[in-house]
Design an enzyme around this catalytic site. Structure first.
Site, PDB file in Angstrom:
ATOM      1  N   GLU A 248       0.792  -1.248  -0.108  1.00 46.82           N
ATOM      2  CA  GLU A 248       0.025  -0.050   0.091  1.00 46.82           C
ATOM      3  C   GLU A 248       0.980   1.163  -0.121  1.00 46.82           C
ATOM      4  O   GLU A 248       1.523   1.532   1.020  1.00 46.82           O
ATOM      5  CB  GLU A 248      -1.020  -0.103   1.440  1.00 46.82           C
ATOM      6  CG  GLU A 248      -1.847  -1.089   1.384  1.00 46.82           C
ATOM      7  CD  GLU A 248      -2.839  -1.195   0.241  1.00 46.82           C
ATOM      8  OE1 GLU A 248      -3.106   0.069  -0.274  1.00 46.82           O
ATOM      9  OE2 GLU A 248      -3.079  -2.409  -0.098  1.00 46.82           O
ATOM     10  N   CYS A 282      -2.641   8.854   2.947  1.00 49.14           N
ATOM     11  CA  CYS A 282      -2.465   8.691   1.813  1.00 49.14           C
ATOM     12  C   CYS A 282      -3.743   8.845   0.792  1.00 49.14           C
ATOM     13  O   CYS A 282      -3.610   8.952  -0.428  1.00 49.14           O
ATOM     14  CB  CYS A 282      -1.838   6.987   1.397  1.00 49.14           C
ATOM     15  SG  CYS A 282      -3.177   5.934   2.579  1.00 49.14           S
TER      16      CYS A 282
HETATM   17  O1  TXE Z   1       7.785   5.949   4.625  1.00 49.94           O
HETATM   18  P1  TXE Z   1       8.772   4.842   4.406  1.00 49.94           P
HETATM   19  P2  TXE Z   1       8.200   7.165   5.589  1.00 49.94           P
HETATM   20  C1  TXE Z   1       4.770   8.203   1.936  1.00 49.94           C
HETATM   21  C2  TXE Z   1       4.986   9.738   2.050  1.00 49.94           C
HETATM   22  C3  TXE Z   1       5.935   9.986   2.894  1.00 49.94           C
HETATM   23  C4  TXE Z   1       6.939   9.057   2.434  1.00 49.94           C
HETATM   24  C5  TXE Z   1       8.030   8.603   3.258  1.00 49.94           C
HETATM   25  O2  TXE Z   1       5.176  10.144   0.892  1.00 49.94           O
HETATM   26  O3  TXE Z   1       6.591  11.195   2.741  1.00 49.94           O
HETATM   27  O4  TXE Z   1       6.061   7.720   2.082  1.00 49.94           O
HETATM   28  O5  TXE Z   1       7.433   8.285   4.770  1.00 49.94           O
HETATM   29  C6  TXE Z   1       9.857   0.875   6.920  1.00 49.94           C
HETATM   30  N1  TXE Z   1      12.802  -2.329   4.286  1.00 49.94           N
HETATM   31  N2  TXE Z   1       3.744   7.382   2.928  1.00 49.94           N
HETATM   32  O6  TXE Z   1       9.601   7.850   5.510  1.00 49.94           O
HETATM   33  O7  TXE Z   1      10.304   5.047   4.650  1.00 49.94           O
HETATM   34  C7  TXE Z   1       9.919   1.966   7.659  1.00 49.94           C
HETATM   35  O8  TXE Z   1      10.854   1.863   8.973  1.00 49.94           O
HETATM   36  C8  TXE Z   1      11.725  -2.719   4.843  1.00 49.94           C
HETATM   37  C9  TXE Z   1       2.718   7.110   2.442  1.00 49.94           C
HETATM   38  O9  TXE Z   1       7.573   7.003   6.728  1.00 49.94           O
HETATM   39  O10 TXE Z   1       8.395   4.067   3.354  1.00 49.94           O
HETATM   40  C10 TXE Z   1       8.365   2.181   8.180  1.00 49.94           C
HETATM   41  O11 TXE Z   1       8.271   1.256   9.237  1.00 49.94           O
HETATM   42  N3  TXE Z   1      10.957  -1.786   5.583  1.00 49.94           N
HETATM   43  C11 TXE Z   1       1.842   6.288   3.382  1.00 49.94           C
HETATM   44  C12 TXE Z   1       7.717   1.847   6.974  1.00 49.94           C
HETATM   45  O12 TXE Z   1       8.760   1.244   6.113  1.00 49.94           O
HETATM   46  C13 TXE Z   1      11.370  -0.372   5.510  1.00 49.94           C
HETATM   47  C14 TXE Z   1       2.001   6.615   4.603  1.00 49.94           C
HETATM   48  C15 TXE Z   1       7.255   3.076   5.990  1.00 49.94           C
HETATM   49  O13 TXE Z   1       8.435   3.925   5.824  1.00 49.94           O
HETATM   50  C16 TXE Z   1      12.652   0.029   4.446  1.00 49.94           C
HETATM   51  C17 TXE Z   1       3.291   7.000   5.004  1.00 49.94           C
HETATM   52  C18 TXE Z   1      13.130  -1.081   3.844  1.00 49.94           C
HETATM   53  N4  TXE Z   1      14.166  -0.853   3.185  1.00 49.94           N
HETATM   54  C19 TXE Z   1       4.101   7.640   4.223  1.00 49.94           C
HETATM   55  N5  TXE Z   1      12.690   1.232   4.470  1.00 49.94           N
HETATM   56  C20 TXE Z   1       0.767   5.584   3.093  1.00 49.94           C
HETATM   57  N6  TXE Z   1       0.416   5.211   1.659  1.00 49.94           N
HETATM   58  O14 TXE Z   1      -0.106   5.355   3.836  1.00 49.94           O
HETATM   59  C21 TXE Z   1      11.778   1.803   5.473  1.00 49.94           C
HETATM   60  N7  TXE Z   1      10.982   0.737   5.817  1.00 49.94           N
END
Ligand code: TXE
Length: 484
Positions: A248, A282
Site C-alpha cells: 500500500e 495517503c
Molecule cells: O515511509 P517509508 P516514511 C509516503 C509519504 C511519505 C513517504 C515517506 O509520501 O512522505 O512515504 O514516509 C519501513 N525495508 N507515505 O519515511 O520510509 C519504515 O521503517 C523494509 C505514504 O515513513 O516508506 C516504516 O516502518 N522496511 C503512506 C515503513 O517502512 C522499510 C504512509 C514506512 O516507511 C525499509 C506514510 C526497507 N528498506 C508515508 N525502509 C501511505 N500510503 O499510507 C523503510 N522501511
C-alpha cells in the site's frame, strides 16, 4: 523519558546491540522517548519465536483465535484515553482525532477480523461424475507486517489482525517515527490470550530492522504500507525469493468537483479530505479539480473555510490541525511550497511554518496551504507531498476531468462530487484508481477491497482480500468413481 522495548516470544527485550534512537514529540520538539535500534539479530530471534509458535497457533480452533482477537479489540477500547493520548503525543495529530478515529479503528480492526475469520470459507469445484475439487486455505507461516507513521496503530493493526486471524505468526515493525502505540499494544498481547511467539514486535529503522524482516528466508509474506520508493525496494528484495507481497503505497489523489454537486456538503468534505491529519493520509485529496463554471465560487468559499481551520496544540479540543510528524517532514512539505512558487503557482493562503505560543512554540506546525495556477504535469501536481498543501485546477468538461485525474503515476483514491447519476456511475469506470468515492470521502466498509493501482501499490487489503492474502490456497482433487 520512556524507553521502548521490543516484544519477542512474549517477553520485553532490549535490542541486541544496546543502541537506541531519540524520539521527539512533534508538537513541542522535545525529546521524549528512546527507540530500540534493532538489527537482523533481533529479527532472527523474533522469526525463530514465530516459527516455533506456528504449529500451536495454526492449530488453535477458529473460535479460539477469534477470541484472542476479540479480547485485544476490547482491551484497546478499554484503554482508549491512554492510547489516544499516546498517539497524539507521538504523531502530533489532534487528540480528538486519535480518540474518534485512530484508536477506535484499531480496536475495530481486531474486532472485524475476529468476526470475519468465523465466516471465511473456500471454494469447491465439482466435476460432475468425475471428481470433486476443494480449496484448502491454510495459513502461510511467519509473515512480516511493516507500517508507516501517519496512522500508526490504525494501519499497524489493519495488517496484523487478518494475518493473525488466518493463523499466521507475525513479526511486525511499526514506523520508527511513531513507535509508541505499537509498544503499548505489546503490553496487552499476553492478556488477550495469544501464546508466546505468535505476535512479535521489533522496533528500529527501515533499512536495518525492516529490511531484515523482508530478507529473512522464513518470512513468507510481507504486508507493507509506506512510501512508493520503499515499496519498490521491498518488492526488489522479495521478488527473487518468491514471497507474497501486499504493498500500500503513496497517492496523489484528485477531488473532482462538478457544478451540479451539493455545494455545501462538498465544501465541508473537501476541506476535510485536504487537511485531515495535517494532510498526512495517503487518501487525502491533494489535487482539487473544479468545473470551470464554479471555479471562482469554490475558490472563495474554500479559502474562507481553510483560513478558519484552527492549527495548534493537539491536546486543545478545538484544534483541527496539529503538528506535522517530524522536523524533516515539515521541511520537506515547506520545500514543496517553494517548488510550487518556482513553478509559477500562486499561494492563495498559507505556505508558512507556524510557531504557536506556549508549550508548542518549537513544534512542527504549518498553515493549511492552497495553491493555484499550476500546470497538471508540474512537480507540485505530480509528486506526493503528504502534508497540508493542495492545488486547485479548473476543468472544462467530464472528459478533461478524467484526463487530469488520471495524469499522475499514482492511482490510490479519487473522490467525485456530482448529483448526476449517470456521471456517478460512468466516471468510476474510467478513473484509474483502486478506490472511487462518490459524494463522500474516507467512508469505509472494512469488507471492501482497499488499495491502489499504478505506483500506489499492489494487492488489496480489507475483508476477504486480506484473508486470502494471508492464506495459501491448495487445491485438493478427489477422484470420484461412478457407482457400479
Ligand atoms: O515511509 P517509508 P516514511 C509516503 C509519504 C511519505 C513517504 C515517506 O509520501 O512522505 O512515504 O514516509 C519501513 N525495508 N507515505 O519515511 O520510509 C519504515 O521503517 C523494509 C505514504 O515513513 O516508506 C516504516 O516502518 N522496511 C503512506 C515503513 O517502512 C522499510 C504512509 C514506512 O516507511 C525499509 C506514510 C526497507 N528498506 C508515508 N525502509 C501511505 N500510503 O499510507 C523503510 N522501511
Amino acid at each position: 523519558m520512556k524507553k521502548i522495548q521490543n516484544f519477542i516470544n512474549g517477553q520485553f527485550a532490549d535490542p541486541t546491540n544496546g543502541e537506541y534512537l531519540k524520539i521527539y514529540e512533534p508538537a513541542t520538539g522535545n525529546l521524549y522517548a528512546l527507540l530500540p535500534l534493532s538489527n537482523s539479530k533481533d529479527v532472527e530471534k523474533a522469526v525463530r519465536a514465530a516459527k516455533n509458535a506456528f504449529p500451536i497457533w495454526s492449530h488453535f480452533s477458529i473460535d479460539q483465535r477469534s477470541a484472542c482477537l476479540r479480547n485485544l479489540s476490547e482491551i484497546i477500547s478499554d484503554n482508549l484515553d491512554m492510547l489516544s493520548a499516546a498517539e497524539s503525543k507521538d504523531n502530533g495529530k489532534p487528540l480528538k482525532l486519535a480518540q474518534n478515529v485512530d484508536i477506535p479503528r484499531a480496536s475495530k480492526n481486531f474486532g472485524f477480523f475476529a468476526d470475519a475469520i468465523t465466516q471465511f470459507s473456500s471454494e469447491s469445484h465439482h466435476m460432475v461424475g468425475t471428481a470433486i475439487n476443494y480449496t484448502l486455505r491454510q495459513p502461510i507461516g511467519v509473515v512480516g507486517c511493516i507500517s508507516p507513521w501517519n496512522l500508526p496503530l490504525y494501519l499497524f493493526s489493519w495488517k496484523i489482525a487478518p494475518a493473525l486471524a488466518a493463523g499466521n505468526c507475525v513479526v511486525a515493525k511499526p514506523s520508527e517515527v511513531t513507535p509508541m502505540t505499537a509498544y503499548l499494544l505489546s503490553k496487552f498481547i499476553k492478556d488477550a490470550g495469544f501464546p508466546d511467539g505468535v505476535f512479535n514486535i521489533v522496533h528500529g529503522l527501515g533499512p536495518e530492522a525492516g529490511q531484515a524482516i523482508v530478507d529473512h528466508p522464513e518470512v513468507k509474506a510481507i504486508s507493507f504500507t509506506g512510501g512508493t520508493q520503499t515499496g519498490a525496494k521491498i518488492a526488489a528484495a522479495a521478488a527473487p525469493k518468491f514471497k507474497k507481497l501486499s504493498l500500500e503505497l503513496g497517492g496523489k489523489n484528485p477531488a473532482i468537483i462538478f457544478a451540479d454537486c451539493d455545494f455545501d456538503k462538498m465544501l465541508s468534505n473537501v476541506v476535510l479530505s485536504s487537511f485531515a491529519n495535517q494532510g498526512q493520509i495517503c487518501l487525502c485529496g491533494s489535487r482539487i479539480l473544479i468545473e470551470e463554471s464554479i471555479y471562482g465560487k469554490f475558490k472563495t468559499a474554500f479559502i474562507e473555510k481553510v483560513k478558519k481551520i484552527k492549527v495548534g496544540d493537539p491536546i486543545d479540543k478545538d484544534t483541527k490541525m496539529g503538528a506535522l510528524v517530524s522536523k524533516e517532514h515539515l521541511e520537506k512539505v515547506l520545500s514543496y511550497v517553494e517548488i510550487a512558487k518556482a513553478e509559477g503557482g500562486k499561494i492563495l493562503c498559507g505556505g508558512n511554518r507556524i510557531y504557536p505560543e506556549g508549550r508548542c512554540e518549537q513544534g512542527y506546525f504549518m498553515e493549511p496551504t492552497v495553491i493555484e495556477g499550476l500546470s497538471a504535469d508540474c512537480r507540485t501536481n505530480q509528486e506526493e507531498i503528504f502534508g497540508p498543501v493542495v492545488s486547485l485546477i479548473p476543468f472544462k468538461n467530464e472528459k478533461e476531468a478524467v484526463e487530469l485525474a488520471n495524469c499522475t503515476s499514482y492511482g490510490l483514491a479519487a473522490s467525485l462530487w456530482t448529483s448526476d447519476v449517470g456521471r456517478a456511475h460512468r466516471m468510476p469506470e474510467v478513473l484509474d484508481f483502486g478506490i472511487v468515492w462518490v459524494n463522500c470521502w474516507l467512508l469505509r466498509d472494512l469488507r471492501t477491497p482497499f488499495g491502489g493501482v499504478k505506483n500506489s501499490g499492489m494487492g488489496r487489503e480489507g475483508g476477504w482480500e486480506a484473508l486470502r492474502f494471508f492464506t495459501e490456497p491448495k487445491n485438493v482433487c478427489i477422484k470420484v468413481d461412478p457407482l457400479d
